[in-house]
Design a protein around this motif. Structure first.
Motif, PDB file in Angstrom:
ATOM      1  N   ILE A   1       6.514   3.825   6.148  1.00 12.19           N
ATOM      2  CA  ILE A   1       6.649   5.002   5.296  1.00 12.19           C
ATOM      3  C   ILE A   1       5.306   5.721   5.244  1.00 12.19           C
ATOM      4  O   ILE A   1       4.273   5.111   4.955  1.00 12.19           O
ATOM      5  CB  ILE A   1       7.098   4.603   3.878  1.00 12.19           C
ATOM      6  N   ALA A   2       5.303   7.002   5.539  1.00 10.59           N
ATOM      7  CA  ALA A   2       4.056   7.767   5.579  1.00 10.59           C
ATOM      8  C   ALA A   2       3.333   7.696   4.236  1.00 10.59           C
ATOM      9  O   ALA A   2       3.924   7.951   3.186  1.00 10.59           O
ATOM     10  CB  ALA A   2       4.353   9.222   5.938  1.00 10.59           C
ATOM     11  N   GLY A   3       2.071   7.328   4.284  1.00 13.00           N
ATOM     12  CA  GLY A   3       1.250   7.318   3.086  1.00 13.00           C
ATOM     13  C   GLY A   3       1.513   6.173   2.139  1.00 13.00           C
ATOM     14  O   GLY A   3       1.018   6.178   1.006  1.00 13.00           O
ATOM     15  N   ALA A   4       2.298   5.176   2.564  1.00 16.37           N
ATOM     16  CA  ALA A   4       2.623   4.055   1.676  1.00 16.37           C
ATOM     17  C   ALA A   4       2.431   2.740   2.415  1.00 16.37           C
ATOM     18  O   ALA A   4       2.680   2.657   3.621  1.00 16.37           O
ATOM     19  CB  ALA A   4       4.062   4.159   1.181  1.00 16.37           C
ATOM     20  N   PRO A   5       1.990   1.708   1.718  1.00 13.49           N
ATOM     21  CA  PRO A   5       1.892   0.398   2.367  1.00 13.49           C
ATOM     22  C   PRO A   5       3.287  -0.156   2.643  1.00 13.49           C
ATOM     23  O   PRO A   5       4.265   0.273   2.026  1.00 13.49           O
ATOM     24  CB  PRO A   5       1.161  -0.451   1.320  1.00 13.49           C
ATOM     25  N   PRO A   6       3.408  -1.093   3.586  1.00 11.25           N
ATOM     26  CA  PRO A   6       4.723  -1.692   3.836  1.00 11.25           C
ATOM     27  C   PRO A   6       5.261  -2.354   2.572  1.00 11.25           C
ATOM     28  O   PRO A   6       4.493  -2.879   1.761  1.00 11.25           O
ATOM     29  CB  PRO A   6       4.433  -2.733   4.920  1.00 11.25           C
ATOM     30  N   PRO A   7       6.578  -2.318   2.365  1.00 13.51           N
ATOM     31  CA  PRO A   7       7.140  -3.000   1.197  1.00 13.51           C
ATOM     32  C   PRO A   7       6.793  -4.481   1.222  1.00 13.51           C
ATOM     33  O   PRO A   7       6.939  -5.134   2.259  1.00 13.51           O
ATOM     34  CB  PRO A   7       8.657  -2.794   1.359  1.00 13.51           C
TER      35      PRO A   7
END
Length: 271
Positions: free
Chosen positions: A128-134
């Protein structure tokens, strides 16, 4: 032979031999004589041979594609899948689309199916752009299935029906990850989740949900549902069949994937 064994054996042959290795000659042995199919476009009855022919046409149109099963639940009489269809290997892999699928099993064969796909090229496994992996399973608490069943029920029955933002913020992992048909994968904080729910409820008086099928597996809840509103406005998913999966982490909702039929396609005659 039990219904659970029927589903488990069928799951292995269908996902491994048919979807995985393209052995379409096995379709008549694994699918009922009349197969009831529900897709984004509508509902139809197919013979096992007609289903095999349709799958063969897809294989010819897109040679070399393979199914990647990301999550699944195999239960007595039912099989649930979250998957991607891809071509190539490693760094050359390209995802054609992602999808959700529910099968009803009867007498050891696939008797009915509900399925929906994302827009072309949407890879739900992509970062996800701009987010760390879940975060996944690190430090996971013991599975509490009764609690997870309650959370799944309360999400619709308490939160969506009321539109209130003060109900059960502890239900969601922070942050929460949401994925839809167009590839709009986003990372949300709890406040943003409730704000979106409140806005939708306010714009759709009398919003009503019907759940047709639901199931729990160790890390997921699965459901097939439909929503309606006599004064609905702005929700493209009203009055159409939907499939949804929640992933749990530490007995909280951590991630969800949702797909459904095109507007107005109900999937159920009495809906």
């Amino acid at each position: 032979m039990t219904a659970q064994f029927d589903s488990a054996a069928l799951f292995g042959r269908w996902t491994g031999d048919v979807l995985g290795r393209g052995q379409l000659d096995l379709v008549p042995a694994l699918v009922a004589d009349t197969y009831f199919q529900h897709t984004q476009e509508g509902n139809s009855n197919l013979s096992a041979g007609e289903l095999a022919d349709a799958m063969a046409r897809e294989a010819v149109a897109a040679p070399g594609q393979r199914h990647i099963i990301d999550d699944f639940a195999v239960l007595p009489g039912w099989i649930w899948l979250r998957y991607r269809v891809a071509q190539g290997e490693g760094s050359a892999e390209q995802v054609a689309f992602s999808g959700l699928q529910l099968y009803r099993v009867e007498a050891g064969k696939l008797a009915e199916g509900w399925g929906a796909r994302t827009a072309p090229g949407v890879d739900w496994a992509a970062p996800i752009a701009g987010a760390p992996p879940p975060p996944m399973d690190e430090g996971e608490e013991p599975v509490d299935l009764p609690l997870r069943a309650h959370l799944t029920w309360a999400y619709t029955e308490e939160i969506w029906k009321s539109g209130r933002s003060d109900l059960h913020p502890e239900y969601f992992d922070a942050p929460f990850y949401r994925h839809d048909a167009l590839g709009n994968s986003v990372q949300l904080q709890t406040a943003a989740i409730y704000r979106g729910v409140a806005q939708a409820v306010a714009a759709n008086p009398g919003l009503r949900f019907r759940t047709f099928n639901s199931a729990l597996s160790d890390r997921h809840s699965w459901s097939r549902w439909q929503a309606s509103s006599p004064g609905g406005a702005g929700l493209t998913w009203l009055d159409s069949g939907r499939l949804q999966v929640f992933r749990f982490r530490n007995n909280r909702m951590a991630e969800t994937w949702t797909l459904g039929a095109n507007p107005g396609v109900t999937w159920d005659d009495d809906a």
